[in-house]
Write an enzyme that holds these catalytic residues in place. Sequence first.
Site, mmCIF file in Angstrom:
data_model
loop_
_atom_site.group_PDB
_atom_site.id
_atom_site.type_symbol
_atom_site.label_atom_id
_atom_site.label_comp_id
_atom_site.label_asym_id
_atom_site.label_seq_id
_atom_site.Cartn_x
_atom_site.Cartn_y
_atom_site.Cartn_z
ATOM 1 N N LYS A 1 0.837 -1.196 0.000
ATOM 2 C CA LYS A 1 0.000 0.000 0.000
ATOM 3 C C LYS A 1 0.872 1.247 0.000
ATOM 4 C CE LYS A 1 -3.918 -1.862 2.661
ATOM 5 N NZ LYS A 1 -4.991 -1.616 1.692
ATOM 6 N N ARG B 1 -10.294 -11.639 1.996
ATOM 7 C CA ARG B 1 -11.115 -12.736 1.437
ATOM 8 C C ARG B 1 -10.348 -14.053 1.459
ATOM 9 N NH1 ARG B 1 -11.696 -9.337 -4.019
ATOM 10 N NH2 ARG B 1 -11.374 -7.687 -2.490
#
Length: 500
Positions: A281, A355
């Site tokens: 990020k 996920r």
Amino acid sequence: MEYRFQASAPAAQLEADCMVVGIYKDRDAALSRAAAQLDQASAGGLGAHLALGDFNARKHETQLLYGLTGIKARRVLLVGLGERAKLTSEVLAQASRTAARQLKSANIRHAVSFLSDESGSEHRAEAVRQAIRAVAEALYSFNAYKSGEAENDRTALAQWDIAHTEAGDLSAAIQQGQAIAAGCHLARDLGNLPGNVCTPAYLAETASGLVNEHAGMMQVEILEESDMEALGMGAFMSVSKGSSQPGKLVSIHYNGGRQGDAPVVLVGKGITFDTGGISIKPGLKMDEMKYDMSGAGSVLGTMKAIAAMRLPLNVIGMLAAAENMPSGHASKPGDIVTTLSGKTVEILNTDAEGRLVLCDALTYAERYSPAAVVDIATLTGAVIVALGNHISGLMSNDEALAKALQAAGQIAGDETWRLPLGEKYQEQLKSNFADMANIGGPSAGTITAGCFLARFAENFPWAHLDVAGVAWDGGSNKGSTARPVPLLTQFLMARAGIAA
Ligand code: BES
Ligand code: MN
Ligand code: ZN
């Protein structure tokens, strides 16, 4: 903080350091019921004060009054409620929050509040629960890591009585409100703790600590990385293996229901820090990714609350706890892993890690033969684009479950908004090399994340809450909000047949 309930005592007769009463903006109907009692006892003194026009009863506006004659309380805090016709439970809870902040800064010890008295009688219990949550939230601070601040933290405000002009037993609501507030406190602390303290091991220890407080009603089961490896949780491990902090899959069993009753399973995303992994990020606000375990934090908070309430229900709280780091052991874009379900996943972006840990947890949940599974995750930045910081994204494969969660959110003031799932979106997850990719491209990011999880929840009623927007306050109050603990506890209370 102690909470008491005083039913139907005339406001003027109650002893308190400070009486807290609502005032409306409506010129000819400004007085709340308790304010009217004070006005009468003071022979119009309160009305005369309002007639001066210094206090406008706008929402969030407060004023401390001294020397009102004919009443026992030493002070009266007037709290603006805005227009009578526009009163909502949200306005009332906000009024309690504002009042508690005021009294805290004024170093007042004992308050008697009539604010929840203004809710309609059919919503009284919920108004009491929300008032307690609001007061606890107003008094919350997180100064554990500020040298010398612990002293300043001690508030003089030590007792908050909930008073009503009508008789009625609300002691159950008070007890529930306290349980929910304590659960929120835990979730908030966990979200605020830095990533170097709140690790997967820390979450597991917190779970064990909670279970020990309720021995007999709760058990904990912890899968270590070696267990997960052996079971074939290739998706979970693909995230966890990049970090030197070992990942854990923690299941907290709460047995408040009948033996053999199918449990509700709550699965929380517990990424204790999300760097993005190799798909790293950007630096701006990356510190906030310590709250990427808020789903797991809300599961822990909810388990604490329902255990304190002794809800007659079987609930399993699962924490999918791992750290997402770049390293020589980390997954790379293009890597293909086999999930516990046997389905293969091409990891196109290592930052879509939530996920990956959740899909194996969902498959694992199947062995508990659940009545329903709800996963809670700070899953996508896209949900903040869609719904901002106000409302959680809700996706589900079951109408009744979705409706129950929506209703619980409405009641508890912790709202959700349902988003669709479906074949058209599922197509975005197509991979040329595996059964599916872990990302679905730039459009509908929240929905394609939900679609990914749905593939692992085909055999039970399931709902997914994307709480990336609501679990954290990025403004001047930067920190954890404890959401969606209020929604989850309300959902479980309703399921346990406890009336709203
Ligand atoms: N934890 C983030 C989602 C997130 C973003 C939570 C901002 C709170 C605030 C999640 O793991 C993530 O990185 N999601 C990616 C998915 C993308 C790579 C498909 C995102 O939202 O950008
Ligand atoms: Mn991520
Ligand atoms: Zn994440």
